[in-house]
Write an enzyme that holds these catalytic residues in place. Sequence first.
Site, PDB file in Angstrom:
ATOM      1  CE1 TYR A  60      -4.291   0.326  -0.424  1.00 43.00           C
ATOM      2  CE2 TYR A  60      -4.324  -1.592   0.995  1.00 43.00           C
ATOM      3  CZ  TYR A  60      -4.956  -0.755   0.094  1.00 43.00           C
ATOM      4  OH  TYR A  60      -6.236  -1.007  -0.290  1.00 43.00           O
ATOM      5  CD  GLU A  62      -4.697   4.819   0.184  1.00 42.51           C
ATOM      6  OE1 GLU A  62      -4.375   4.213   1.215  1.00 42.51           O
ATOM      7  OE2 GLU A  62      -5.850   5.170  -0.094  1.00 42.51           O
ATOM      8  CG  ASP A 206      -7.979   9.326 -24.553  1.00 39.53           C
ATOM      9  OD1 ASP A 206      -6.933   8.649 -24.636  1.00 39.53           O
ATOM     10  OD2 ASP A 206      -9.048   8.869 -24.135  1.00 39.53           O
ATOM     11  CB  THR A 232      -3.913   2.794 -22.334  1.00 38.67           C
ATOM     12  OG1 THR A 232      -3.823   2.900 -23.752  1.00 38.67           O
ATOM     13  CG2 THR A 232      -5.340   3.027 -21.901  1.00 38.67           C
ATOM     14  CE  LYS A 235      -6.132   1.204 -26.243  1.00 36.40           C
ATOM     15  NZ  LYS A 235      -6.322   1.838 -24.938  1.00 36.40           N
ATOM     16  NE  ARG A 241      -5.357  -5.324 -20.121  1.00 38.66           N
ATOM     17  CZ  ARG A 241      -5.780  -4.850 -21.302  1.00 38.66           C
ATOM     18  NH1 ARG A 241      -6.563  -3.803 -21.365  1.00 38.66           N
ATOM     19  NH2 ARG A 241      -5.418  -5.435 -22.425  1.00 38.66           N
TER      20      ARG A 241
HETATM   21  N1  DSN Z   1     -11.201  -0.577 -25.575  1.00 39.85           N
HETATM   22  C1  DSN Z   1     -10.150   0.177 -26.209  1.00 39.85           C
HETATM   23  C2  DSN Z   1     -10.059  -0.114 -27.668  1.00 39.85           C
HETATM   24  O1  DSN Z   1     -10.186  -1.258 -28.040  1.00 39.85           O
HETATM   25  O2  DSN Z   1      -9.845   0.792 -28.460  1.00 39.85           O
HETATM   26  C3  DSN Z   1     -10.257   1.621 -25.969  1.00 39.85           C
HETATM   27  O3  DSN Z   1     -10.455   1.848 -24.619  1.00 39.85           O
END
Ligand code: DSN
Length: 424
Positions: A60, A62, A206, A232, A235, A241
């Site tokens: 933990y 925080e 984003d 994110t 990707k 993730r």
């Molecule tokens: N779910 C993701 C995608 O496949 O583009 C975006 O959050």
Amino acid sequence: MSETFYGSDFGALEAFDPEIAGVLVSELDRLRGGLQLIASENMSSPAVLTSLGSTLSNKYAEGYPGRRYYGGCSEVDKAESLAIERAKALFEADHANVQPHSGASANQAVYGAFMSPGDTILAMSLPHGGHLTHGTKMSFSGKWFNAVHYGVDKDTEDIDYDEVERLAKEHRPKVILAGGSAIPRLIDFEFFRRVADEVGAIFWVDAAHFIGLVAGKAIPSPVPHADVVSFTTHKVLRGPRSGAIVCKEEHRAAIDKAVFPMMQGGPQMHTIAAKATNFKECATPEYQAYAKQVIANARVLAETLGEKGIRPTTGGTDTHLSLHDLQQVLVTGADAEARCDAAGITLNKNAIPFDPQKPNIASGIRVGTPCVTTQGMGEDEMRTIGGLIARAVVDGDADPEHAVSKEVRAEVTDLVTRFPAYAR
Ligand code: DSN
């Protein structure tokens, strides 16, 4: 069974919980056995997976490095400080917050930092390529904020920049958001910056989908233009993730307070360590070559599908993904997804702009090249894959025992044998 699960004792898991151990093995088999073309997925390195499977998960912490609400944070502080410094260097950003658990969590924090309930945001509409968290009615973002949406131009199928400017002047939003989950073309960040300045709005990007291409210096960065960039890390970037935010120095306090304590509690320190490792990987020449190859591959895949009558919207792609209109071949997105699945090709149905079908049927598919490029495939293989997708979609069937499913699957097996995922 002798399988290696990086950073963890697979033997212990197998002995105690054979059902879950079996899932780990069969998921790895699934990854290895087919073509992964979901544009938002990738295959993290053993180094990243090792941090994810580590004892840092137990802690933990925080707060932020040096300012925690728990004792015993000396080691996780090192991991988070490394992740922050590496993110700042990689993206040439004033500040980085590496605690968001996901892209949606990162986006919640951006709303929390800059908006109050009822404030207006101008963002891309979901059916035209935006995202659930960009003000759709099903999400907190559309329930709590007044979302105004722009779309794409009917002819070019690219962002309708005139509409962005018109809506910004009409609604004077608090925040203007660029980015989405099915945008094949580069975004004109300078344009958005100018419009945001003209109406006194915060400019938020984003970058979840394309941040890996930015990290690899394969496309222009939004960071010099935007007040804040959320993304994110799993990707094209190929990390764990998770999510992260970079911003201008003037927004540092607002972003940090919005991530914790406004939106999140204890950060996931194992994932933060994995993000640090991933940011280090992304700073290498090998990763930069990878990012460029992802785009080269996506272009060839889009072109090949187009030659087979599966038209790429906007005429092609500048990024890692392309969106394809199936109306000419008289197949729905849902059927195409099922036929490809039966043939060992994983991709997703996707709404295309001005889609006459409901979202769960859709008239399109979205394909992306992050995974197959990680496996070492190049343009020649993309031509082969384009042909296989077209055969599965046009002549195939959702039944894995159908002759076309079997034929295509045999060729898929040949490809993934020559370009293995997680090579043994
Ligand atoms: N779910 C993701 C995608 O496949 O583009 C975006 O959050």
